[in-house]
Design an enzyme around this catalytic site. Sequence first.
Site, short mmCIF file in Angstrom:
data_model
loop_
_atom_site.label_atom_id
_atom_site.label_comp_id
_atom_site.label_asym_id
_atom_site.label_seq_id
_atom_site.Cartn_x
_atom_site.Cartn_y
_atom_site.Cartn_z
N ILE C 73 27.32 -32.90 33.84
CA ILE C 73 26.70 -31.86 34.55
C ILE C 73 25.34 -32.60 35.15
O ILE C 73 25.07 -32.33 36.25
CB ILE C 73 26.39 -30.62 33.78
CG1 ILE C 73 27.69 -29.98 33.20
CG2 ILE C 73 25.69 -29.73 34.82
CD1 ILE C 73 28.84 -29.43 34.33
N LEU C 75 22.43 -31.93 33.70
CA LEU C 75 21.32 -31.05 33.53
C LEU C 75 20.92 -30.37 34.86
O LEU C 75 19.70 -30.08 34.87
CB LEU C 75 20.09 -31.73 32.74
CG LEU C 75 20.47 -32.09 31.31
CD1 LEU C 75 19.12 -32.85 30.61
CD2 LEU C 75 20.44 -30.84 30.48
N ASN C 129 16.51 -30.13 23.24
CA ASN C 129 17.77 -30.95 23.58
C ASN C 129 17.07 -32.27 23.92
O ASN C 129 16.34 -32.61 24.88
CB ASN C 129 18.31 -30.42 24.92
CG ASN C 129 19.50 -31.35 25.38
OD1 ASN C 129 19.82 -32.25 24.51
ND2 ASN C 129 20.20 -30.93 26.38
N CYS C 132 18.69 -36.67 25.93
CA CYS C 132 18.07 -37.18 27.57
C CYS C 132 17.68 -38.33 27.41
O CYS C 132 17.27 -39.07 26.46
CB CYS C 132 17.30 -36.10 27.87
SG CYS C 132 17.72 -34.40 27.59
N LYS C 169 17.98 -30.29 18.60
CA LYS C 169 19.53 -30.69 18.83
C LYS C 169 19.61 -32.09 18.88
O LYS C 169 19.07 -32.93 19.58
CB LYS C 169 19.96 -30.13 20.07
CG LYS C 169 21.40 -30.09 20.36
CD LYS C 169 21.93 -29.18 21.30
CE LYS C 169 23.38 -29.23 21.52
NZ LYS C 169 23.85 -28.23 22.42
N ASN C 196 25.61 -32.29 19.61
CA ASN C 196 25.70 -32.19 20.97
C ASN C 196 26.84 -33.00 21.28
O ASN C 196 27.68 -33.41 20.47
CB ASN C 196 24.77 -32.98 21.65
CG ASN C 196 24.14 -32.63 22.96
OD1 ASN C 196 25.33 -32.30 23.85
ND2 ASN C 196 23.06 -32.29 23.16
N GLY C 249 33.36 -27.43 18.96
CA GLY C 249 34.66 -27.40 18.80
C GLY C 249 35.11 -25.91 18.11
O GLY C 249 36.42 -25.76 17.89
N GLY C 270 30.61 -23.19 22.60
CA GLY C 270 30.42 -23.75 24.20
C GLY C 270 31.74 -23.84 24.74
O GLY C 270 32.17 -22.60 25.36
N THR C 271 32.40 -24.82 24.53
CA THR C 271 33.82 -25.10 25.61
C THR C 271 34.83 -23.90 25.36
O THR C 271 35.59 -23.50 26.24
CB THR C 271 34.55 -26.48 24.96
OG1 THR C 271 33.34 -27.30 25.14
CG2 THR C 271 35.63 -26.68 26.06
C1 LIG Z 1 29.51 -28.27 30.46
C2 LIG Z 1 28.69 -28.21 29.59
C3 LIG Z 1 27.50 -28.43 29.58
C4 LIG Z 1 26.55 -28.42 28.50
N1 LIG Z 1 25.24 -28.69 28.80
C5 LIG Z 1 24.13 -28.69 27.60
C6 LIG Z 1 22.75 -28.57 27.89
O1 LIG Z 1 22.47 -28.25 28.98
N2 LIG Z 1 22.04 -28.72 26.91
C7 LIG Z 1 22.58 -28.90 25.57
O2 LIG Z 1 21.79 -28.98 24.71
N3 LIG Z 1 23.67 -29.13 25.21
C8 LIG Z 1 24.68 -28.94 26.14
N4 LIG Z 1 26.03 -28.89 26.12
C9 LIG Z 1 26.75 -29.21 24.73
C10 LIG Z 1 26.97 -28.00 24.15
O3 LIG Z 1 25.75 -27.16 23.76
C11 LIG Z 1 27.38 -28.32 22.82
O4 LIG Z 1 26.62 -28.82 22.07
C12 LIG Z 1 28.84 -29.21 22.52
O5 LIG Z 1 29.41 -28.54 23.82
C13 LIG Z 1 29.62 -28.86 21.52
O6 LIG Z 1 29.93 -27.53 21.47
P1 LIG Z 1 31.58 -26.98 21.99
O7 LIG Z 1 32.63 -28.09 21.66
O8 LIG Z 1 31.82 -25.61 21.35
O9 LIG Z 1 31.41 -27.07 23.32
C14 LIG Z 1 27.04 -28.76 27.22
C15 LIG Z 1 28.37 -28.79 26.99
C16 LIG Z 1 29.11 -28.52 27.94
C17 LIG Z 1 30.68 -28.49 27.67
#
Ligand SMILES: Cc1cc2nc3c(=O)[nH]c(=O)nc-3n(C[C@H](O)[C@H](O)[C@H](O)COP(=O)(O)O)c2cc1C
Lengths: 289, 289, 309, 309
Positions: C73, C75, C129, C132, C169, C196, C249, C270-271
């Site tokens: 994405i 950010l 976060n 970056c 994070k 992350n 996950g 998240g996902t």
């Molecule tokens: C589409 C997408 C966008 C994300 N954007 C951010 C973000 O803006 N800031 C951040 O700290 N983590 C971001 N993440 C990471 C998630 O917050 C999370 O740490 C990571 O996806 C693992 O969790 P999950 O397996 O439940 O998705 C993003 C993840 C996904 C899939």
Amino acid sequence: MTMKSINKKAQQRDAEIISNKKVGAYHHMVFAVGDMATFAYPGNFVAISVGGPNSSMVLRRAFAIYRAHDRGNYGGTIELVVAPHGQGSKWLTSLPVHSTVDMVGPLGTHFGIPTEPVNALLVGGGYGSAPLFGLADLLKSQGSRVDMVIGASTAGKIYAPLEGKRTVNSMSVTTEDGSTGLRGRVTDLLPKIIDEHSVDIIYSCGPMAMLAAIQKIADQHHVLHQASIEESMACGIGVCMTCVIPLRDEDGILRMSRSCIDGPVVDGSSVIWDSRGSIPHGTLGEPRG
Amino acid sequence: MTMKSINKKAQQRDAEIISNKKVGAYHHMVFAVGDMATFAYPGNFVAISVGGPNSSMVLRRAFAIYRAHDRGNYGGTIELVVAPHGQGSKWLTSLPVHSTVDMVGPLGTHFGIPTEPVNALLVGGGYGSAPLFGLADLLKSQGSRVDMVIGASTAGKIYAPLEGKRTVNSMSVTTEDGSTGLRGRVTDLLPKIIDEHSVDIIYSCGPMAMLAAIQKIADQHHVLHQASIEESMACGIGVCMTCVIPLRDEDGILRMSRSCIDGPVVDGSSVIWDSRGSIPHGTLGEPRG
Amino acid sequence: MVDFDFTASLGTARFPNPVFTASGCASSGKELSQFFNLTEIGAIVTKSIMVKPRSGRPTPRMAETPSGMLNSIGLQGPGIDDFLSNDIPWLVERGSRVVVSIAGESVEEYGVLARRLRSVSGLSAVEVNISCPNVENRGAVFACDPSAARAVVEQVRRSLGGELPIIVKLSPDVTDITEVAGEVINAGADGLALINTLLGMVIDIDSMRPKLGGKTGGLSGPAIRPVAVRAIYQVRAKFPSIPILGMGGVANGRDALELIFAGASAIAIGTATFGNPTALIKVRDEMAQLLTDRGFTRFSDAIGYAHRV
Amino acid sequence: MVDFDFTASLGTARFPNPVFTASGCASSGKELSQFFNLTEIGAIVTKSIMVKPRSGRPTPRMAETPSGMLNSIGLQGPGIDDFLSNDIPWLVERGSRVVVSIAGESVEEYGVLARRLRSVSGLSAVEVNISCPNVENRGAVFACDPSAARAVVEQVRRSLGGELPIIVKLSPDVTDITEVAGEVINAGADGLALINTLLGMVIDIDSMRPKLGGKTGGLSGPAIRPVAVRAIYQVRAKFPSIPILGMGGVANGRDALELIFAGASAIAIGTATFGNPTALIKVRDEMAQLLTDRGFTRFSDAIGYAHRV
Ligand SMILES: Cc1cc2nc3c(=O)[nH]c(=O)nc-3n(C[C@H](O)[C@H](O)[C@H](O)COP(=O)(O)O)c2cc1C
Ligand SMILES: Cc1cc2nc3c(=O)[nH]c(=O)nc-3n(C[C@H](O)[C@H](O)[C@H](O)COP(=O)(O)OP(=O)(O)OC[C@H]3O[C@@H](n4cnc5c(N)ncnc54)[C@H](O)[C@@H]3O)c2cc1C
Ligand SMILES: Cc1cc2nc3c(=O)[nH]c(=O)nc-3n(C[C@H](O)[C@H](O)[C@H](O)COP(=O)(O)OP(=O)(O)OC[C@H]3O[C@@H](n4cnc5c(N)ncnc54)[C@H](O)[C@@H]3O)c2cc1C
Ligand SMILES: Cc1cc2nc3c(=O)[nH]c(=O)nc-3n(C[C@H](O)[C@H](O)[C@H](O)COP(=O)(O)O)c2cc1C
Ligand code: FES
Ligand code: FES
């Protein structure tokens, strides 16, 4: 007594489900497997891919062969008794008849059959009774006496089909909750049966704790014990080293041996039963310090 | 002209497959969806979980609603036209009748329906023709003239059911291999139809390259163009920001906008069509340097 | 389940339950509110916000992978001003607990963001976060450079004042995550968010090029759960008293329990929300049931339970 | 497919095709020979062998995870003497190409192993598995410490002499894999093997403790493929001429193509063999077909194809 040996006839094939019936807590499933059945001996197992083409499950599941028939309406067949336990077995038992699965087998060692008639005691826990019925037939056919003890936590988990009961000289059942047979564990009955029928050899299949308890009794009564063990297996064909148990080999060396290749049927007296979850002292290559 | 707007009535539910028929290269599938159908407008889409309980596919798949019926033998139904393309759609199209899937919908914007009768030209590519038939009915019912052009690479990929053909004033078909209709692309026919029938507005659905080509023609002929676009969508509900396209909003600001929320139906003239795979110059927050 | 005490805390912040959205996976919350009431969950963690508006990376921005997905994405967001005037009031008015995630391209930018948050009322915590690229240091990711990570957290601590808890994070893409954890704890973090995404790539075998517009992307979803559990377990073992917001996950109650037993004080989803808009509610309810089944009467007793001797 | 030139090379070693077993996932080869003829594949990479016999870690040694698995075998093996007298001759007699993987607990041990291999005939290459704890440095894994990694490779280079290509196997659990790659290339590596497993953990939610006897384990399988592709792509971009033996989650021809286009000169198959004993043959045949479909007439032309401008 014929020694158990590794089945070198393993093949990989699609196996069609011919029948899938719920029996108590289990599913009795029949697969058309062509000549895979010809090489299957009691104690061998098969390994099946689970979850279908989009599956998140990358590992096969192992199942002891309940019965194998060379030829019939569907050619060779292999029968399994499957407990719908977790993701993989639930998927398998939910399949409709005529689905096909990817099957590898027959795998592993099998129960050793004595060359002379003996007094044999067969002990099964839960679905662990399944491979014992084919073994009973074989033992009976070469003139042995066969007594059988089957145990489970509760009635629904006793797998003892009628025709199986008929073959054996005696069949005893125990359940922990007393819902059928005697309340208690299989091991409660063993000493008496061993004495009464001058048992020469115990064949067992079931949870590791049960097998360990049987070994104690076998030692006390100086009878042989062939046990079919069940360790988590990633490959089932001897290439991954996940399924190991501590086994003392013929030269007296203690090794972490693969239960998929050196087992699942092993000489009970060669296993260090108490040491699940640790490397027993004296194992070849044990960690230092 | 009524502006397209976000459908705020999305619900998540189990939807039973009532019918699943192969039609050319596609599957026409009917789902029982209760009152989800009530809130569905032409252009909306649904998102379906794929692969079953052990699936390795974590994302839903989006499908344009072909038709929605409020009430019938099965209550409300939604119909889709699905191309068995990759893992997910192949799984979906292979499901037997009476299976249920997890469906979220109706989602996204829908085609705007003029308040007065107009001359409308509907252009569909591949399964992109599907949502246009419901739209055609609606336009006809409010007195508009509806011409339709459908194109695909080959005959099997033309989705044009008989009853759909009957509703419209004219229906032209193009295929790239000439296996049915005219050999060529939909865009080859547009200028003539636009002129002949004094088309006021084009509604389109299909591959992005086709939509972009239509926009060029719409610009040249000064007709309105509502396009239903298809970007990879991870969530379909506006929370992930994967599905963006460069859109100029009413204030003239160019933003990477979510095609699942600000689309899939968008004003064709607001899209920067050439810039797939890049951030167009002038986009809000574009990378420096 | 009536008697189950589900309250959770991260530093001084209290939440009615420990199930949060993961940053970037719920936008700024509004979109999910048609599926459930946002007050039903522990907190909304908003998409990481930067100082200025940002277009993000070119499309395609996602690729599905076995039991996971990649995203790039980059950010995308409206910038802090727009965010504070539009998104935050909407959430606060509706009674949601809000954790604001911030992201910067320099230590200075993190400071600017923290200062802007200082005066915002209704926030529960700030998530920093640090995955970056640091434009001042050849694009080296802050989270992968212990001293840069430390500098960011010190700056945020200073600029934010002493009220709001700071959750930092971390990225799993490091040789030793406990080293980075130690640095940011020393710098004043009140909690850690783990993990992350992992850096990954998919190649489109038809175009024969990287599938994502941004070439590499972040791997998330069930595929990475074992890495998340490991990271949480390691950090908990070394720093038993630092609260951890666990993620990676989690799609159901069983998954959540793994992270909790490993040491997480709360869980972010998240996902899983992409596949199931009501995943948060599912996780919350299943978790309460599973913990009750195991004899727990308070959620907090389960945290780090796998470490008991 | 008749005209497709499938020959592959790693340094000076030549192979009839680029599909190898992954170390530790084919034992020493024998067990797979009931499913296919071992000469059908590019090479057998044997399970990492140590100087002395080794019992490995306690059970349970595996846990299935979404699209992957954890293992904690702990390098169980018979020791180099037994290995050289039993396993190697069996393979060499049957005409298999053999890559021996070695693992040590000190720089010295790697030297001992390399010296033993010097005089062994019939080997194609040596793979140096440096994802092992260095007992001389508080158990820090060699592969995670660039200077230790370098020292191992220098030692192996010296002890082995100049004949056999040295393939050094790297861990993805590092902040910058190209840094480690650079060190080992400078130290004399003729090729790199990418990637070893990721460190992970599963918690059994019934026992409420880590599921594996060894607590943590290595994550492998399709779940990690995006990480493998990224690592290979990064290393290839920085060191375009170093041959890479790619691995991580390859189960079919399409998966293999991703790694090849990213920059791998050959592919090793690990976890997939557990699910499918004939996975190597499947990958080999599908790969040849897919490459032919895409107009390639030589395998070598496809290596790193995703990097073209
Ligand atoms: C589409 C997408 C966008 C994300 N954007 C951010 C973000 O803006 N800031 C951040 O700290 N983590 C971001 N993440 C990471 C998630 O917050 C999370 O740490 C990571 O996806 C693992 O969790 P999950 O397996 O439940 O998705 C993003 C993840 C996904 C899939
Ligand atoms: C030699 C052998 C013979 C077996 N025979 C039978 C049989 O006849 N009938 C039957 O129902 N089951 C049998 N099993 C157990 C069977 O292989 C599966 O482990 C069981 O069905 C659970 O798998 P699951 O996918 O449902 O559970 P999950 O919990 O999803 O399994 C996850 C992983 O853990 C492993 N696992 C879970 N439970 C066990 C267990 N008890 N033993 C070993 N591994 C386990 C699985 O194999 C799988 O890899 C046997 C296992 C072995 C090793
Ligand atoms: C708004 C919208 C409407 C759609 N309507 C229809 C329809 O009516 N009929 C139909 O057959 N398909 C439709 N699609 C495409 C559909 O969602 C799937 O992408 C397609 O079925 C391929 O998925 P797969 O799992 O079979 O392929 P895979 O290749 O396994 O898909 C992998 C991933 O890539 C994405 N993807 C692959 N191809 C496309 C594509 N062309 N567009 C967007 N994403 C893609 C998938 O969604 C998935 O996340 C629509 C897509 C969108 C965004
Ligand atoms: C059970 C198992 C044992 C392994 N043993 C070794 C080993 O001894 N030496 C080694 O270098 N890698 C070992 N590996 C790592 C693999 O060689 C490979 O790098 C990794 O599993 C990724 O590939 P895959 O996803 O195809 O399995 C092992 C992996 C597994 C699953
Ligand atoms: S299960 Fe792989 S070696 Fe036994
Ligand atoms: S698909 Fe997630 S925001 Fe559009």
